[in-house]
Write a protein that holds these residues in place. Sequence first.
Motif, short mmCIF file in Angstrom:
data_model
loop_
_atom_site.label_atom_id
_atom_site.label_comp_id
_atom_site.label_asym_id
_atom_site.label_seq_id
_atom_site.Cartn_x
_atom_site.Cartn_y
_atom_site.Cartn_z
N ASP A 157 0.75 -1.28 0.14
CA ASP A 157 -0.04 -0.19 -0.21
C ASP A 157 0.91 1.13 0.18
N GLN A 158 1.96 1.42 0.64
CA GLN A 158 2.70 2.27 0.94
C GLN A 158 3.55 2.82 -0.43
N VAL A 159 3.81 1.74 -1.10
CA VAL A 159 4.49 1.79 -2.38
C VAL A 159 3.55 2.17 -3.54
N GLN A 160 2.20 1.76 -3.57
CA GLN A 160 1.31 2.13 -4.60
C GLN A 160 0.98 3.69 -4.34
N LYS A 161 1.31 4.16 -3.14
CA LYS A 161 0.96 5.71 -2.89
C LYS A 161 2.07 6.45 -3.66
N MET A 162 3.06 5.92 -3.87
CA MET A 162 4.40 6.52 -4.44
C MET A 162 3.95 6.61 -5.97
N GLY A 163 3.18 5.73 -6.71
CA GLY A 163 2.91 5.94 -7.99
C GLY A 163 2.86 4.57 -8.44
N PRO A 164 2.77 4.66 -9.99
CA PRO A 164 2.75 3.18 -10.71
C PRO A 164 3.91 2.32 -10.37
N LEU A 165 3.69 0.97 -10.08
CA LEU A 165 4.97 0.10 -9.73
C LEU A 165 6.19 0.10 -10.84
N ASP A 166 5.50 0.19 -12.00
CA ASP A 166 6.44 0.06 -13.47
C ASP A 166 7.34 1.29 -13.22
N GLN A 167 6.71 2.35 -12.79
CA GLN A 167 7.75 3.65 -12.65
C GLN A 167 8.46 3.60 -11.80
N ILE A 168 8.23 2.94 -10.67
CA ILE A 168 8.95 2.98 -9.38
C ILE A 168 9.99 2.01 -9.72
N ILE A 169 10.17 0.91 -10.18
CA ILE A 169 10.82 -0.15 -10.44
C ILE A 169 12.13 0.61 -11.57
N LYS A 170 11.59 1.49 -12.40
CA LYS A 170 12.68 2.03 -13.26
C LYS A 170 13.49 3.18 -12.62
N MET A 171 12.91 3.65 -11.40
CA MET A 171 13.69 4.59 -10.72
C MET A 171 14.77 3.86 -9.81
N ILE A 172 14.73 2.65 -9.47
CA ILE A 172 15.94 1.84 -8.70
C ILE A 172 17.12 1.71 -9.33
N PRO A 173 18.30 2.31 -8.96
CA PRO A 173 19.53 2.26 -9.46
C PRO A 173 19.82 0.67 -9.92
N GLY A 174 20.04 0.72 -11.04
CA GLY A 174 20.62 -0.51 -11.61
C GLY A 174 19.10 -1.27 -12.44
N LEU A 175 18.07 -0.98 -12.01
CA LEU A 175 17.09 -1.49 -12.96
C LEU A 175 16.39 -0.36 -13.94
N GLY A 176 16.82 0.82 -13.76
CA GLY A 176 16.28 1.88 -14.79
C GLY A 176 16.67 1.56 -16.12
N ASN A 177 18.12 1.15 -16.27
CA ASN A 177 18.47 0.96 -17.66
C ASN A 177 18.29 -0.55 -17.91
N ASN A 178 17.80 -1.31 -17.44
CA ASN A 178 17.71 -2.81 -17.64
C ASN A 178 16.84 -2.89 -19.05
N PRO A 179 17.60 -3.52 -20.04
CA PRO A 179 16.59 -3.64 -21.20
C PRO A 179 15.43 -4.70 -21.03
N ALA A 180 15.55 -5.57 -20.21
CA ALA A 180 14.52 -6.62 -19.86
C ALA A 180 13.44 -5.76 -19.24
N LEU A 181 13.58 -4.74 -18.34
CA LEU A 181 12.39 -4.04 -17.84
C LEU A 181 12.07 -2.81 -18.47
N LYS A 182 12.46 -2.68 -19.69
CA LYS A 182 12.30 -1.29 -20.55
C LYS A 182 10.58 -1.25 -20.81
N ASN A 183 9.82 -2.33 -21.00
CA ASN A 183 8.61 -1.96 -21.52
C ASN A 183 7.68 -2.65 -20.37
N ILE A 184 8.28 -2.92 -19.06
CA ILE A 184 7.65 -3.50 -18.12
C ILE A 184 6.11 -2.85 -17.88
N GLN A 185 5.15 -3.69 -17.76
CA GLN A 185 3.78 -2.89 -17.18
C GLN A 185 3.25 -4.14 -16.03
#
Length: 86
Positions: free
Chosen positions: A20-48
Amino acid sequence: MAEKMRENTFDFNDFIDQMDQVQKMGPLDQIIKMIPGLGNNPALKNIQIPEKQIAHIKANLAGPFQLRSTCPPCLRYVKPVDQGGK
Protein backbone atom coordinates in the motif's frame (compact mmCIF):
# COMPACT_ATOMS: atom_id res chain seq x y z
CA MET A 1 9.57 -2.86 9.60
CA ALA A 2 13.29 -3.50 9.79
CA GLU A 3 12.89 -4.59 13.40
CA LYS A 4 10.15 -7.04 12.42
CA MET A 5 12.40 -8.49 9.73
CA ARG A 6 15.28 -8.87 12.17
CA GLU A 7 13.00 -10.61 14.67
CA ASN A 8 11.47 -12.75 11.91
CA THR A 9 7.96 -11.51 12.73
CA PHE A 10 7.29 -9.83 9.36
CA ASP A 11 4.05 -11.39 8.09
CA PHE A 12 1.79 -11.02 5.07
CA ASN A 13 -0.22 -8.25 6.74
CA ASP A 14 3.01 -6.25 6.96
CA PHE A 15 3.73 -7.08 3.31
CA ILE A 16 0.29 -5.78 2.31
CA ASP A 17 0.92 -2.59 4.30
CA GLN A 18 4.22 -2.13 2.46
CA MET A 19 2.53 -2.71 -0.90
CA ASP A 20 0.00 0.00 0.00
CA GLN A 21 2.83 2.41 0.85
CA VAL A 22 4.58 1.70 -2.46
CA GLN A 23 1.33 2.15 -4.40
CA LYS A 24 0.93 5.61 -2.86
CA MET A 25 4.27 6.52 -4.47
CA GLY A 26 2.91 5.92 -7.96
CA PRO A 27 2.66 3.16 -10.57
CA LEU A 28 4.92 0.24 -9.69
CA ASP A 29 6.42 0.00 -13.18
CA GLN A 30 7.64 3.62 -12.89
CA ILE A 31 9.00 3.04 -9.38
CA ILE A 32 10.97 0.01 -10.58
CA LYS A 33 12.58 2.16 -13.28
CA MET A 34 13.80 4.60 -10.60
CA ILE A 35 15.73 1.90 -8.72
CA PRO A 36 19.47 2.16 -9.46
CA GLY A 37 20.55 -0.64 -11.75
CA LEU A 38 17.03 -1.43 -12.90
CA GLY A 39 16.22 1.79 -14.75
CA ASN A 40 18.50 0.96 -17.68
CA ASN A 41 17.81 -2.77 -17.72
CA PRO A 42 16.63 -3.68 -21.25
CA ALA A 43 14.52 -6.55 -19.90
CA LEU A 44 12.48 -4.08 -17.86
CA LYS A 45 12.22 -1.37 -20.52
CA ASN A 46 8.60 -2.10 -21.43
CA ILE A 47 7.45 -3.60 -18.14
CA GLN A 48 3.82 -3.02 -17.22
CA ILE A 49 2.34 -4.05 -13.89
CA PRO A 50 -1.43 -3.59 -13.88
CA GLU A 51 -3.02 -2.30 -10.67
CA LYS A 52 -5.53 -5.14 -11.03
CA GLN A 53 -2.71 -7.66 -10.64
CA ILE A 54 -1.52 -5.98 -7.44
CA ALA A 55 -5.08 -5.98 -6.09
CA HIS A 56 -5.28 -9.70 -6.93
CA ILE A 57 -2.09 -10.42 -4.98
CA LYS A 58 -3.36 -8.49 -1.96
CA ALA A 59 -6.71 -10.28 -2.10
CA ASN A 60 -4.98 -13.66 -2.17
CA LEU A 61 -2.87 -12.77 0.86
CA ALA A 62 -5.85 -11.48 2.82
CA GLY A 63 -8.07 -14.33 1.63
CA PRO A 64 -10.44 -16.56 3.54
CA PHE A 65 -7.68 -18.21 5.55
CA GLN A 66 -6.43 -15.80 8.19
CA LEU A 67 -3.74 -18.39 8.81
CA ARG A 68 -2.13 -17.22 5.57
CA SER A 69 -1.79 -13.68 6.83
CA THR A 70 -0.35 -14.36 10.22
CA CYS A 71 1.73 -17.48 9.70
CA PRO A 72 3.56 -17.56 6.32
CA PRO A 73 5.46 -20.80 7.12
CA CYS A 74 2.10 -22.51 7.52
CA LEU A 75 1.17 -21.82 3.87
CA ARG A 76 2.30 -25.23 2.74
CA TYR A 77 -0.32 -26.78 5.03
CA VAL A 78 -3.25 -24.71 3.74
CA LYS A 79 -5.28 -26.31 0.98
CA PRO A 80 -6.33 -23.98 -1.85
CA VAL A 81 -9.93 -22.89 -2.11
CA ASP A 82 -11.91 -24.67 -4.83
CA GLN A 83 -12.61 -22.08 -7.52
CA GLY A 84 -15.31 -24.11 -9.25
CA GLY A 85 -13.06 -25.65 -11.89
CA LYS A 86 -10.96 -22.58 -12.58
